[in-house]
Enzyme design. Structure first.
Site, PDB file in Angstrom:
ATOM      1  N   ALA A 144      10.293   7.829   4.267  1.00 13.42           N
ATOM      2  CA  ALA A 144       9.355   7.145   3.374  1.00 13.42           C
ATOM      3  C   ALA A 144       9.267   5.668   3.704  1.00 13.42           C
ATOM      4  CB  ALA A 144       9.779   7.347   1.920  1.00 13.42           C
TER       5      ALA A 144
ATOM      6  N   CYS B 228      16.406  16.710   9.482  1.00 15.47           N
ATOM      7  CA  CYS B 228      16.197  18.162   9.466  1.00 15.47           C
ATOM      8  C   CYS B 228      16.619  18.811  10.786  1.00 15.47           C
ATOM      9  CB  CYS B 228      14.738  18.486   9.188  1.00 15.47           C
ATOM     10  SG  CYS B 228      14.156  17.885   7.581  1.00 15.47           S
TER      11      CYS B 228
ATOM     12  N   ARG C 188       5.578  -3.439  16.395  1.00 14.81           N
ATOM     13  CA  ARG C 188       4.905  -3.329  15.104  1.00 14.81           C
ATOM     14  C   ARG C 188       5.166  -4.528  14.200  1.00 14.81           C
ATOM     15  NH1 ARG C 188       5.126   3.172  13.536  1.00 14.81           N
ATOM     16  NH2 ARG C 188       4.430   3.903  15.598  1.00 14.81           N
TER      17      ARG C 188
ATOM     18  N   VAL D  37      21.339  -3.095   0.326  1.00 14.39           N
ATOM     19  CA  VAL D  37      20.913  -3.735  -0.919  1.00 14.39           C
ATOM     20  C   VAL D  37      21.836  -3.252  -2.034  1.00 14.39           C
ATOM     21  CG1 VAL D  37      19.055  -3.993  -2.593  1.00 14.39           C
ATOM     22  CG2 VAL D  37      18.523  -3.904  -0.148  1.00 14.39           C
TER      23      VAL D  37
ATOM     24  N   ALA E 285      10.618  16.586   3.723  1.00 11.22           N
ATOM     25  CA  ALA E 285      10.291  15.541   4.695  1.00 11.22           C
ATOM     26  C   ALA E 285       8.821  15.127   4.637  1.00 11.22           C
ATOM     27  CB  ALA E 285      10.653  16.018   6.095  1.00 11.22           C
TER      28      ALA E 285
END
Length: 457
Positions: free
Chosen positions: A13, A44, A72, A82, A307
């Site tokens: 994600a 997976c 990118r 975090v 997924a």
């Protein structure tokens, strides 16, 4: 001043969101914090790496960190965890190897994934007891197989991972025990489908159904002894000697950061989000295995960590943050698992009691058919369970099992669910036919024909 999009979690994600946001907005500043040393990998595929089908674990990496950073323009920071979200300040506290730092954000995505369920079993800290969740755990299991040369393994849990790993261990020459708490393996697929799987498994593993592991003990020789009890009677059953144990007891959403920050959780225990993936706190989004999704059939929030859902919802949120508002797509929970020679799949709702709780009046049938025309020598048996609502005659879900052709057919049902098909509409689909690929009446059409007949009686 550039807007700053910060992402917690560098897998499906998170990296999908980062990449899509970058395409939509080349000027956006994007930082991804990943607490581990791997990003954008296919978890997976880990059972098939352990099995030996995939030789190099790095082949599971979808896109390398260097591409994200250099091509990118995404500031991907590995080994950065975090540890706190401070919504009122729009800041994070991040721990790295040098200590703690503070980091601000304009938009924040939480994609912290899921963690393995830690079962209440004494002795899970012993060497030789593993859980499979990430790249490092996959490497550890593979190294143990090569260095210790175990001859046997006991798997706790008969779900997706338990079944895939049973095959992986068997391929490595181990004697395999599977202990499952429920009466059947792959319990959500339904008893009719599970029975076929269990009959097939008898040739490869030893099943202990309706049982649970109470204690793992270390013997004088350094091996393990696993105490198994009966679920119904709580009586001691047996001690199983084994060289290693795999805990495959499921996963739960990793929501500790969100909870501590006051972000609302849904009834499923995952992070609640709206149609755009936003939480109850403005400018904070959630996606992936830590977040809820909307179910195609019920329209209600569900937690089905898969997924494609993680990638698709992360991408949608990245699009929104990048400037192109995009809604999340409902899911049917379509899934397939390979169990030795079998393909086993499900989509939608196939459990009668769950359907009743969702307000439906379910009717379920199970039919036997074949993957090809019956006179083809390679034709294999297929069993399909199909369920519909008796009032609306709308399709609710299906599960199926066979040695070939299952993936194609479950995708037909998944498509029909997205289209809100009735069973009659499914029965009338014009599906391809040729003897090497299907009977004239495809098993999906046969199941729909039988179910539609019962609905109309």
């Amino acid at each position: 001043m550039k807007n700053l999009f910060v992402i917690i979690g560098g897998d499906a994600a998170g990296m999908s969101a980062a990449s899509k946001a970058r395409r939509e907005n080349p000027e956006l500043e994007i930082i991804v914090f990943e607490r581990g040393s791997w990003a954008s990998y296919g978890a997976c595929g880990l059972p098939y790496y352990i099995k030996g089908d995939i030789k190099n674990i790095k082949d599971l990496i979808g896109i390398s960190p260097e591409i994200f950073i250099e091509k990118r323009n995404i500031d991907l920071r590995l080994n950065h965890e975090v540890i706190k979200i401070i919504p009122e300040e729009k800041k994070l506290i991040v721990r790295n190897r040098d200590g703690n730092i503070k980091q601000g954000y304009d938009k924040l995505l939480i994609s912290t994934g899921a963690r393995t369920v830690k079962p209440n079993i004494k002795g899970i800290e012993y060497r030789g007891v593993f859980a499979l969740r990430d790249m490092d755990s996959g490497k550890n299991i593979k190294n143990f197989l090569h260095e210790k040369l175990p001859e046997s393994v006991l798997i706790v849990g008969g779900g997706y991972i338990g079944m895939e790993m049973a095959e992986a261990f068997h391929a490595n020459g181990l004697k395999v025990h599977v202990v499952e708490f429920f009466p059947h393996v792959l319990n959500p697929f339904g008893t009719e489908i599970a029975a076929v799987v269990e009959n097939h498994l008898k040739d490869f593993v030893q099943l202990h159904l309706g049982k649970y592991v109470n204690t793992i003990m270390e013997t004088d020789t350094g091996n393990l002894s696993v105490q198994v009890k009966d679920k119904k009677t709580e009586d001691y059953q047996e001690n199983i000697a084994t060289d290693m144990v795999l805990l495959a007891t499921g996963i739960v959403p990793e929501v500790s950061l969100a909870r501590e920050a006051g972000i609302a959780l849904g009834e499923t225990g995952a992070i609640a989000v709206d149609e755009f993936g936003q939480t109850n706190i403005p400018d904070i989004y959630a996606a992936g295995d830590c977040a809820e999704a909307k179910h195609t059939v019920t329209g209600e929030p569900v937690y089905i960590p898969l997924a494609l859902t993680a990638n698709r919802n992360g991408r949608a949120i990245g699009s929104t943050v990048g400037g192109k508002t995009t809604t999340l797509v409902p899911i049917s929970g379509t899934a397939v698992v390979k169990v030795f020679q079998l393909e086993v799949a499900t989509t939608g709702i196939i459990d009668i009691e769950l359907a009743k709780k969702s307000g439906f009046s379910p009717l379920k049938i199970t039919v036997d058919s074949h993957s090809r025309a019956g006179y083809c020598p390679e034709s294999k048996p297929i069993k399909i369970s199909l369920m519909a609502d008796q009032r609306s005659k709308k399709l609710l879900g299906a599960s199926m099992v066979g040695e070939e052709g299952i993936v194609k057919r479950i995708d037909i049902i998944a498509t029909a669910l997205s289209g809100k098909y009735t069973v009659e509409q499914l029965e009338n689909l014009d599906l391809a036919y040729a003897p090497p690929f299907s009977p004239v009446w495809d098993p999906v059409l046969t199941a729909a024909k039988v179910l539609n007949g019962k609905l109309n009686n």
